[in-house]
Design an enzyme around this catalytic site. Sequence first.
Site, PDB file in Angstrom:
ATOM      1  N   ASP A  13      -2.533  68.642 -41.766  1.00  0.00           N
ATOM      2  CA  ASP A  13      -3.495  67.569 -41.553  1.00  0.00           C
ATOM      3  C   ASP A  13      -3.993  67.548 -40.112  1.00  0.00           C
ATOM      4  OD1 ASP A  13      -5.042  65.421 -42.328  1.00  0.00           O
ATOM      5  OD2 ASP A  13      -3.383  63.995 -42.476  1.00  0.00           O
ATOM      6  N   ASP A  37     -10.280  60.457 -46.486  1.00  0.00           N
ATOM      7  CA  ASP A  37      -9.392  59.908 -47.506  1.00  0.00           C
ATOM      8  C   ASP A  37     -10.201  59.092 -48.501  1.00  0.00           C
ATOM      9  OD1 ASP A  37      -7.326  61.033 -46.142  1.00  0.00           O
ATOM     10  OD2 ASP A  37      -6.509  59.163 -45.361  1.00  0.00           O
TER      11      ASP A  37
END
Length: 468
Positions: free
Chosen positions: A189, A254
Site C-alpha cells: 500500500d 478506497d
Amino acid sequence: MYIPRAVTLVAATATSVPLHSLTITKTPNGFTNSARGWNSFGIQANAATDPAFVFNQTSVEQQCDVLASAGLVNLGYSYCSLDSGWSVGGNGDANGRIIADSSLFNMPDLASHLHNEGLQLGVYVVPGGFLADVNKTILGTDITIGSVCSGNNGLDRCNWQYGEDGVQQWHDSVVALFAEWGVDFIKLDFITPGSPDNGVSLPQNESLAVVNYHNAILNSGRQMRLDISWKLARDPSDFSIWEGNADSFRTDQDINNSGADSDSFTAWATVQRAIDNYRQYIVLHTSQDETLSIYPDMDNLYVGNSAPEDGVTDDERFTIMNHWLGAGSNLILGNDLTQLDDTGKAILTNSAAHSVADFAAQYPMRPRNPGTGEGDAQQLQAWIGGPDDTGKVVVLLANYGPDEGQGGFNTTLSGVQNITATWQDLGISGSFAVQEVWQGQDLGVSTQQLSASLDEGQSLLVVMNPAN
C-alpha cells in the site's frame, strides 16, 4: 434475483469506431487470473457492520472458514488477506524484518489452518524500514538499515535508497520470512506516484518498492501475488513499472465507508466513482491492439450482505458484481462472511457469472458508448469484452442512475431508461446467440443490436456466441 424489465433484439445501423484487440496475458509473478477471496479492511474500517469482530486470528479464521464451508473456494475464492494492523507497527525483529503482532496472530499456524482448507494467506505491507530499526543490521549483511534508509516517509518509516547495496537484501529477508510462514499474497500500500493525499505526506515516488518486492518474491522461491495500491498513476512510464512487477494494481481510492459508527460498507456514489476510474484506466489501452500483463483491482467487493449493510440496493449489488466480473478485477470480498444473505449467496455462488470472470481474465471489457462507440463516461453505458478466437464476446449494458457527484457523466436521467447498443457501436458484426448470465435465459439470435429497459442502478450482462 434481478431480472431486466425488457430485452429486445432488433436491427439498426450506425458508424463504427474500431474495436481493437485487448487481452491480458500472464502476470510478472506467473498468474493468469485475478485474485479472489476476502480482506479484513472492510470490517476494520466499518466497525458497526460487525460489532463482534475483533481483528485477531480467531475472528479472521471464522470469516475465512466461510470461503471453504460455503463452497466459495471452489469458485476460486481462496485468499484470506489481512489488512493493516496484523504486524508490529513500530519496529521489526533483530534484523528489522516485519513481524506479526504475536498477541493477535501466529502466522505459521494461521497459514497452516488456511492451507488445510484449500485457502491462502495474504498480508499487508507499506514501503520503508522502521525508524526504530536504523541501527539494526540487515540479515546476511554487515549493512545497517540506517546507512541505506533515511528520513521519514510519512508512515514512521525511513526512505530506502533504492539501488544501494543492502536495500534489496532487506526486502529479500522480509519476503523470505513470509515464505517460511506460508504467505501467498502481499498487498503493498501507499505506493506513489498515486495514493492521493490522505493526511499523510508521502514521498513523490515509491515505484521502486514495487520492483524490490517483486524481486524478493522471485528470490524467495515461493509463488506469491503482489497487489499494489492505491489509485496508482496511469502514465506509460509508471504503468510499465506496475505491469512489469505487480500482478494487480488499484484503479481507484478506497471504495468503503469508514468510521467507528459506520454500519454500511459503501455507497452508490462511491461505486459510480470506482466504475469511472476503471473506465479512465482501460480507455488508455483501446486505441490499438494491446496485450496487458496486470489485472485491475477495483478495490474490495461489497455484495454479500444485506442491501442496507452493503450500502446499496440489491439491483446495484448485481451491477457492482457485473462490473468487477467484466473488468477482470480482483474479486476480494470485504463483507462479513458470517452474515451472507440469500442475494449475496446467489451472487457469489453463480458459476455462470464466474465464467465471465474467467473470460475477462484474458479479455477485459472496455466502454463503447451507445450511439457512437466512443469510451466517454455516460449514464447509459455499454461495455464489451472480447472477442476471443471463437468470436465470443461479453456485453454489459448499464443505467447508473443520476450522477451522484463522482460518476464523471454529469447527467440526471431518472427512472427506467432504454439502452441500445448496436453491433456497430460495439465494433462487431454478424449473428450472435445471446444468453443472459445470471438466470441463463436464452434471448435468441440477433444480427444487429441489443437493447434493454433498465431502472436506475440496473444492468444486463450477456454472453454472445456467433450463431453460425
